[in-house]
Design a protein around this motif. Structure first.
Motif, PDB file in Angstrom:
ATOM      1  N   THR A  19      -4.565   0.893  -4.974  1.00 31.19           N
ATOM      2  CA  THR A  19      -4.266   0.718  -3.546  1.00 31.19           C
ATOM      3  C   THR A  19      -4.361   1.912  -2.813  1.00 31.19           C
ATOM      4  O   THR A  19      -4.509   2.163  -1.538  1.00 31.19           O
ATOM      5  CB  THR A  19      -2.752   0.099  -3.121  1.00 31.19           C
ATOM      6  OG1 THR A  19      -1.735   1.254  -3.511  1.00 31.19           O
ATOM      7  CG2 THR A  19      -2.339  -1.217  -3.899  1.00 31.19           C
ATOM      8  N   SER A  20      -4.600   3.103  -3.535  1.00 35.41           N
ATOM      9  CA  SER A  20      -4.685   4.348  -2.767  1.00 35.41           C
ATOM     10  C   SER A  20      -5.465   5.388  -3.792  1.00 35.41           C
ATOM     11  O   SER A  20      -5.185   5.753  -4.945  1.00 35.41           O
ATOM     12  CB  SER A  20      -3.163   4.912  -2.780  1.00 35.41           C
ATOM     13  OG  SER A  20      -3.087   6.389  -2.389  1.00 35.41           O
ATOM     14  N   THR A  21      -6.363   6.003  -2.930  1.00 39.35           N
ATOM     15  CA  THR A  21      -7.091   7.191  -3.764  1.00 39.35           C
ATOM     16  C   THR A  21      -6.218   8.303  -3.912  1.00 39.35           C
ATOM     17  O   THR A  21      -6.377   8.827  -5.043  1.00 39.35           O
ATOM     18  CB  THR A  21      -8.119   7.895  -2.646  1.00 39.35           C
ATOM     19  OG1 THR A  21      -8.995   6.664  -2.029  1.00 39.35           O
ATOM     20  CG2 THR A  21      -8.953   8.880  -3.044  1.00 39.35           C
ATOM     21  N   GLU A  22      -5.219   8.690  -3.196  1.00 37.00           N
ATOM     22  CA  GLU A  22      -4.172   9.528  -3.510  1.00 37.00           C
ATOM     23  C   GLU A  22      -3.378   9.303  -4.735  1.00 37.00           C
ATOM     24  O   GLU A  22      -3.344  10.274  -5.655  1.00 37.00           O
ATOM     25  CB  GLU A  22      -3.165   9.706  -2.595  1.00 37.00           C
ATOM     26  CG  GLU A  22      -2.131  10.965  -2.675  1.00 37.00           C
ATOM     27  CD  GLU A  22      -1.391  11.230  -1.532  1.00 37.00           C
ATOM     28  OE1 GLU A  22      -0.340  12.068  -1.791  1.00 37.00           O
ATOM     29  OE2 GLU A  22      -1.521  10.877  -0.609  1.00 37.00           O
ATOM     30  N   GLY A  79       0.910  -1.248  -0.029  1.00 32.86           N
ATOM     31  CA  GLY A  79      -0.024   0.033  -0.057  1.00 32.86           C
ATOM     32  C   GLY A  79       0.826   1.170  -0.057  1.00 32.86           C
ATOM     33  O   GLY A  79       1.941   1.095   0.558  1.00 32.86           O
ATOM     34  N   TYR A  80       0.251   2.243  -0.490  1.00 28.83           N
ATOM     35  CA  TYR A  80       1.030   3.700  -0.574  1.00 28.83           C
ATOM     36  C   TYR A  80       1.201   4.054   0.766  1.00 28.83           C
ATOM     37  O   TYR A  80       2.395   4.588   0.939  1.00 28.83           O
ATOM     38  CB  TYR A  80       0.202   4.471  -1.494  1.00 28.83           C
ATOM     39  CG  TYR A  80       0.838   5.794  -1.404  1.00 28.83           C
ATOM     40  CD1 TYR A  80       1.718   6.380  -2.264  1.00 28.83           C
ATOM     41  CD2 TYR A  80       0.165   6.840  -0.687  1.00 28.83           C
ATOM     42  CE1 TYR A  80       2.218   7.496  -2.470  1.00 28.83           C
ATOM     43  CE2 TYR A  80       0.625   8.175  -0.562  1.00 28.83           C
ATOM     44  CZ  TYR A  80       1.765   8.674  -1.662  1.00 28.83           C
ATOM     45  OH  TYR A  80       2.277   9.672  -1.711  1.00 28.83           O
ATOM     46  N   ASP A  81       0.255   4.065   1.465  1.00 33.38           N
ATOM     47  CA  ASP A  81       0.541   4.878   2.850  1.00 33.38           C
ATOM     48  C   ASP A  81       1.502   4.102   3.921  1.00 33.38           C
ATOM     49  O   ASP A  81       2.275   4.738   4.776  1.00 33.38           O
ATOM     50  CB  ASP A  81      -0.802   4.961   3.628  1.00 33.38           C
ATOM     51  CG  ASP A  81      -1.795   5.867   2.938  1.00 33.38           C
ATOM     52  OD1 ASP A  81      -1.442   6.769   2.397  1.00 33.38           O
ATOM     53  OD2 ASP A  81      -3.026   5.620   3.168  1.00 33.38           O
TER      54      ASP A  81
END
Length: 197
Positions: free
Chosen positions: A111-114, A24-26
């Motif tokens: 994996t990420s909204t951002e 995941g990005y975060d």
């Protein structure tokens, strides 16, 4: 301290995309990206201001190539023919690493909204570059916007098909983006609009 090696830029992008997809990005840190790429954190920051910028790596180059191809298209080229020239020019710099990165990038973005937002902004930027180049050729603004958006969508669709096609080994991106542009052109012919009376 690790010694600088050629290809650090590309290794950082590949490492980041793989880590984003895996954890995941975060949850991914700059230190992890640098370690996986075999470089120091300071090397990372020489190439990118932060991990968000990894996703738009190369956008300026692509925008410049798209605009250059459009500017150098034949004087009598239609707006879509000029866009095709820009797409061919930009496709010429996309090699096997770009092709292999496609499915991994798609998984990472999911994996990420951002990351999804950054990916959308990248698409908008490429379409804007084509639109501006068409306007500079004297194409009326509404036509330039439509052709630029079609070019952006063709690039995105063609790249996705190219990167996922097992038979594309050794084949460049250009045929895929040009086919996608032609598909969009044909689809636009099926649209109809009846003005209100």
């Amino acid at each position: 301290m690790a010694r600088w090696q050629p290809g650090a830029h590309e290794r950082l992008i590949i490492a980041a995309v793989d880590l984003f997809a895996e954890q995941g990005y975060d949850a991914t840190t700059v230190a992890q990206i640098a370690e996986r790429a075999g470089v120091t954190k300071s090397t990372f920051f020489r190439h990118f201001p932060d991990k968000r910028e990894l996703l738009v790596a190369g956008q300026e180059t692509l925008s410049r190539l798209l605009a250059g191809g459009i500017a150098e298209a034949a004087a009598d080229a239609s707006p879509l023919e000029a866009v095709a020239a820009g797409l061919e020019r930009a496709s010429s710099v996309m090699g096997p690493v770009n092709r292999q990165l496609g499915p991994r990038l798609k998984a990472a973005v999911a994996t990420s909204t951002e990351l999804q937002e950054r990916d959308a902004l990248k698409s908008v930027g490429l379409a804007a570059a084509m639109t501006a180049a068409l306007i500079a050729r004297g194409v009326p603004e509404p036509t330039a916007h439509l052709a630029g958006e079609m070019g952006g969508l063709a690039f995105k669709r063609g790249y996705a098909q190219w990167s996922e096609d097992d038979r594309a080994d050794g084949e460049g991106l250009a045929p895929y983006v040009l086919t996608a542009l032609e598909d969009l052109r044909m689809a636009s012919l099926s649209l109809s609009f009846r003005p209100r009376e």
